[in-house]
Motif scaffolding. Structure first.
Motif, PDB file in Angstrom:
ATOM      1  N   TYR A 163     -10.387  -4.536   4.020  1.00  0.00           N
ATOM      2  CA  TYR A 163     -10.450  -5.093   5.376  1.00  0.00           C
ATOM      3  C   TYR A 163      -9.911  -6.523   5.406  1.00  0.00           C
ATOM      4  N   LYS A 164     -10.180  -7.261   4.348  1.00  0.00           N
ATOM      5  CA  LYS A 164      -9.749  -8.659   4.298  1.00  0.00           C
ATOM      6  C   LYS A 164      -8.233  -8.800   4.250  1.00  0.00           C
ATOM      7  N   GLN A 165      -7.545  -7.748   3.812  1.00  0.00           N
ATOM      8  CA  GLN A 165      -6.080  -7.796   3.750  1.00  0.00           C
ATOM      9  C   GLN A 165      -5.443  -7.675   5.135  1.00  0.00           C
ATOM     10  N   ARG A 166      -6.193  -7.106   6.090  1.00  0.00           N
ATOM     11  CA  ARG A 166      -5.637  -6.858   7.415  1.00  0.00           C
ATOM     12  C   ARG A 166      -5.575  -8.158   8.216  1.00  0.00           C
ATOM     13  N   ARG A 167      -4.374  -8.517   8.619  1.00  0.00           N
ATOM     14  CA  ARG A 167      -4.142  -9.712   9.439  1.00  0.00           C
ATOM     15  C   ARG A 167      -3.075  -9.379  10.470  1.00  0.00           C
ATOM     16  N   SER A 168      -2.982 -10.210  11.480  1.00  0.00           N
ATOM     17  CA  SER A 168      -1.863 -10.098  12.414  1.00  0.00           C
ATOM     18  C   SER A 168      -0.629 -10.714  11.761  1.00  0.00           C
ATOM     19  N   GLN A 169       0.414  -9.908  11.610  1.00  0.00           N
ATOM     20  CA  GLN A 169       1.674 -10.379  11.055  1.00  0.00           C
ATOM     21  C   GLN A 169       2.758 -10.201  12.118  1.00  0.00           C
ATOM     22  N   TYR A 170       3.289 -11.314  12.588  1.00  0.00           N
ATOM     23  CA  TYR A 170       4.300 -11.273  13.638  1.00  0.00           C
ATOM     24  C   TYR A 170       5.723 -11.372  13.077  1.00  0.00           C
ATOM     25  N   ALA A 171       5.846 -11.860  11.856  1.00  0.00           N
ATOM     26  CA  ALA A 171       7.160 -11.955  11.215  1.00  0.00           C
ATOM     27  C   ALA A 171       7.371 -10.728  10.347  1.00  0.00           C
ATOM     28  N   ILE A 172       7.974  -9.693  10.942  1.00  0.00           N
ATOM     29  CA  ILE A 172       8.144  -8.432  10.229  1.00  0.00           C
ATOM     30  C   ILE A 172       9.617  -8.055  10.116  1.00  0.00           C
ATOM     31  N   GLY A 173       9.909  -7.283   9.074  1.00  0.00           N
ATOM     32  CA  GLY A 173      11.275  -6.812   8.841  1.00  0.00           C
ATOM     33  C   GLY A 173      11.278  -5.326   8.549  1.00  0.00           C
ATOM     34  N   LYS A 174      12.422  -4.820   8.173  1.00  0.00           N
ATOM     35  CA  LYS A 174      12.596  -3.380   7.986  1.00  0.00           C
ATOM     36  C   LYS A 174      12.397  -2.917   6.543  1.00  0.00           C
ATOM     37  N   ASN A 175      12.161  -3.847   5.616  1.00  0.00           N
ATOM     38  CA  ASN A 175      12.138  -3.501   4.194  1.00  0.00           C
ATOM     39  C   ASN A 175      10.732  -3.174   3.698  1.00  0.00           C
ATOM     40  N   ILE A 176      10.119  -2.143   4.270  1.00  0.00           N
ATOM     41  CA  ILE A 176       8.770  -1.788   3.835  1.00  0.00           C
ATOM     42  C   ILE A 176       8.817  -1.108   2.474  1.00  0.00           C
ATOM     43  N   SER A 177       7.670  -1.151   1.794  1.00  0.00           N
ATOM     44  CA  SER A 177       7.591  -0.699   0.405  1.00  0.00           C
ATOM     45  C   SER A 177       7.548   0.814   0.259  1.00  0.00           C
ATOM     46  N   ILE A 178       7.366   1.544   1.353  1.00  0.00           N
ATOM     47  CA  ILE A 178       7.340   2.997   1.295  1.00  0.00           C
ATOM     48  C   ILE A 178       8.355   3.551   2.295  1.00  0.00           C
ATOM     49  N   GLY A 179       8.770   4.791   2.080  1.00  0.00           N
ATOM     50  CA  GLY A 179       9.754   5.402   2.965  1.00  0.00           C
ATOM     51  C   GLY A 179       9.153   5.872   4.286  1.00  0.00           C
ATOM     52  N   GLN A 180      10.021   6.288   5.171  1.00  0.00           N
ATOM     53  CA  GLN A 180       9.602   6.725   6.500  1.00  0.00           C
ATOM     54  C   GLN A 180       8.642   7.916   6.427  1.00  0.00           C
ATOM     55  N   THR A 181       8.912   8.861   5.523  1.00  0.00           N
ATOM     56  CA  THR A 181       8.046  10.037   5.392  1.00  0.00           C
ATOM     57  C   THR A 181       6.648   9.640   4.955  1.00  0.00           C
ATOM     58  N   ASP A 182       6.557   8.746   3.956  1.00  0.00           N
ATOM     59  CA  ASP A 182       5.247   8.309   3.472  1.00  0.00           C
ATOM     60  C   ASP A 182       4.527   7.460   4.512  1.00  0.00           C
ATOM     61  N   ALA A 183       5.267   6.635   5.232  1.00  0.00           N
ATOM     62  CA  ALA A 183       4.652   5.819   6.285  1.00  0.00           C
ATOM     63  C   ALA A 183       4.072   6.716   7.375  1.00  0.00           C
ATOM     64  N   THR A 184       4.811   7.751   7.741  1.00  0.00           N
ATOM     65  CA  THR A 184       4.330   8.701   8.741  1.00  0.00           C
ATOM     66  C   THR A 184       3.065   9.394   8.260  1.00  0.00           C
ATOM     67  N   SER A 185       3.066   9.853   7.018  1.00  0.00           N
ATOM     68  CA  SER A 185       1.888  10.529   6.456  1.00  0.00           C
ATOM     69  C   SER A 185       0.683   9.604   6.431  1.00  0.00           C
ATOM     70  N   LEU A 186       0.906   8.347   6.073  1.00  0.00           N
ATOM     71  CA  LEU A 186      -0.168   7.362   6.015  1.00  0.00           C
ATOM     72  C   LEU A 186      -0.791   7.159   7.393  1.00  0.00           C
ATOM     73  N   ILE A 187       0.045   6.987   8.397  1.00  0.00           N
ATOM     74  CA  ILE A 187      -0.439   6.753   9.762  1.00  0.00           C
ATOM     75  C   ILE A 187      -1.185   7.981  10.277  1.00  0.00           C
ATOM     76  N   LYS A 188      -0.627   9.153  10.072  1.00  0.00           N
ATOM     77  CA  LYS A 188      -1.271  10.383  10.532  1.00  0.00           C
ATOM     78  C   LYS A 188      -2.637  10.572   9.877  1.00  0.00           C
ATOM     79  N   GLU A 189      -2.702  10.350   8.574  1.00  0.00           N
ATOM     80  CA  GLU A 189      -3.968  10.551   7.862  1.00  0.00           C
ATOM     81  C   GLU A 189      -5.012   9.537   8.312  1.00  0.00           C
ATOM     82  N   ALA A 190      -4.593   8.300   8.546  1.00  0.00           N
ATOM     83  CA  ALA A 190      -5.535   7.276   9.016  1.00  0.00           C
ATOM     84  C   ALA A 190      -6.126   7.661  10.369  1.00  0.00           C
ATOM     85  N   VAL A 191      -5.293   8.144  11.277  1.00  0.00           N
ATOM     86  CA  VAL A 191      -5.798   8.574  12.589  1.00  0.00           C
ATOM     87  C   VAL A 191      -6.736   9.769  12.429  1.00  0.00           C
ATOM     88  N   LYS A 192      -6.369  10.715  11.584  1.00  0.00           N
ATOM     89  CA  LYS A 192      -7.194  11.913  11.392  1.00  0.00           C
ATOM     90  C   LYS A 192      -8.564  11.566  10.814  1.00  0.00           C
TER      91      LYS A 192
END
Length: 199
Positions: A9-38
């Motif tokens: 929880y402590k890692q979660r902050r508002s980050q306004y300076a964002i770019g496109k170079n995330i550490s995981i691919g689009q498929t993994d990011a989608t899976s992560l978001i879906k699982e979190a909502v579920k």
């Protein structure tokens, strides 16, 4: 006291300076978001939360839509900061749009009339928990995010552009991406103002 969940929880902050170079691919990011909502809990196990995940040109299209909507209502002489802010969101890798399905809410109101007045509030709880779950999961994956609320002024354009069910109600938008600047420090109000403990 050290606790793995609190540490995440402590890692979660508002980050306004964002770019496109995330550490995981689009498929993994989608899976992560879906699982979190579920995995986010809901009253009566309603599972009323819905999410639209936008990448690439769809992400650009969304923030252009927001920009165009704001341009029509923000005075031209003061529009530059608004444009800069919106462009910072579109610079990210993607955006999650959070919705609540009002058909689910109405169905529960009909099924459990004794609690009918509470289901709209419980739906708001559900989306808040889903947003926190996604935000925290992204933070754990070293992906920056912030929570935005351009609804309801963008609602009609969003539903028309992506042909979404009429029963969905837009509640928030979460642009996410790589960290392009250090995170700020969190500040907290005094515990004495926030908590009461009785033992």
């Amino acid at each position: 006291m050290s606790n793995p969940a609190i540490n995440i929880y402590k890692q979660r902050r508002s980050q306004y300076a964002i770019g496109k170079n995330i550490s995981i691919g689009q498929t993994d990011a989608t899976s992560l978001i879906k699982e979190a909502v579920k995995q986010a809990p809901t009253a009566f196990n309603s599972q009323s939360s819905r999410a639209v995940i936008l990448f690439n040109e769809q992400n650009d299209k969304f923030w252009q839509l927001v920009l165009d909507t704001l341009r029509a209502i923000v005075p031209a002489e003061s529009f530059a900061p608004t444009e800069q802010k919106i462009n910072s969101f579109s610079a990210g890798a993607g955006t999650v749009l959070f919705f609540e399905d009002q058909d689910v809410v109405k169905g529960l109101q009909e099924k459990f009339p004794l609690y009918a007045d509470n289901f709209p509030a419980w739906s708001e709880h559900a989306t808040g928990i889903a947003q926190f779950a996604v935000w925290t999961a992204l933070a754990e994956a070293d992906i920056g995010a912030s929570l935005q609320h351009y609804n309801p002024i963008i609602d009609d354009a969003v539903f028309e552009t992506w042909d979404l069910p009429a029963s969905w109600k837009l509640r928030a938008q979460m642009p996410f991406g790589s960290h392009e600047a250090p995170l700020g420090e969190k500040t907290f109000m005094d515990d004495e103002e926030r908590f009461r403990i009785f033992a």
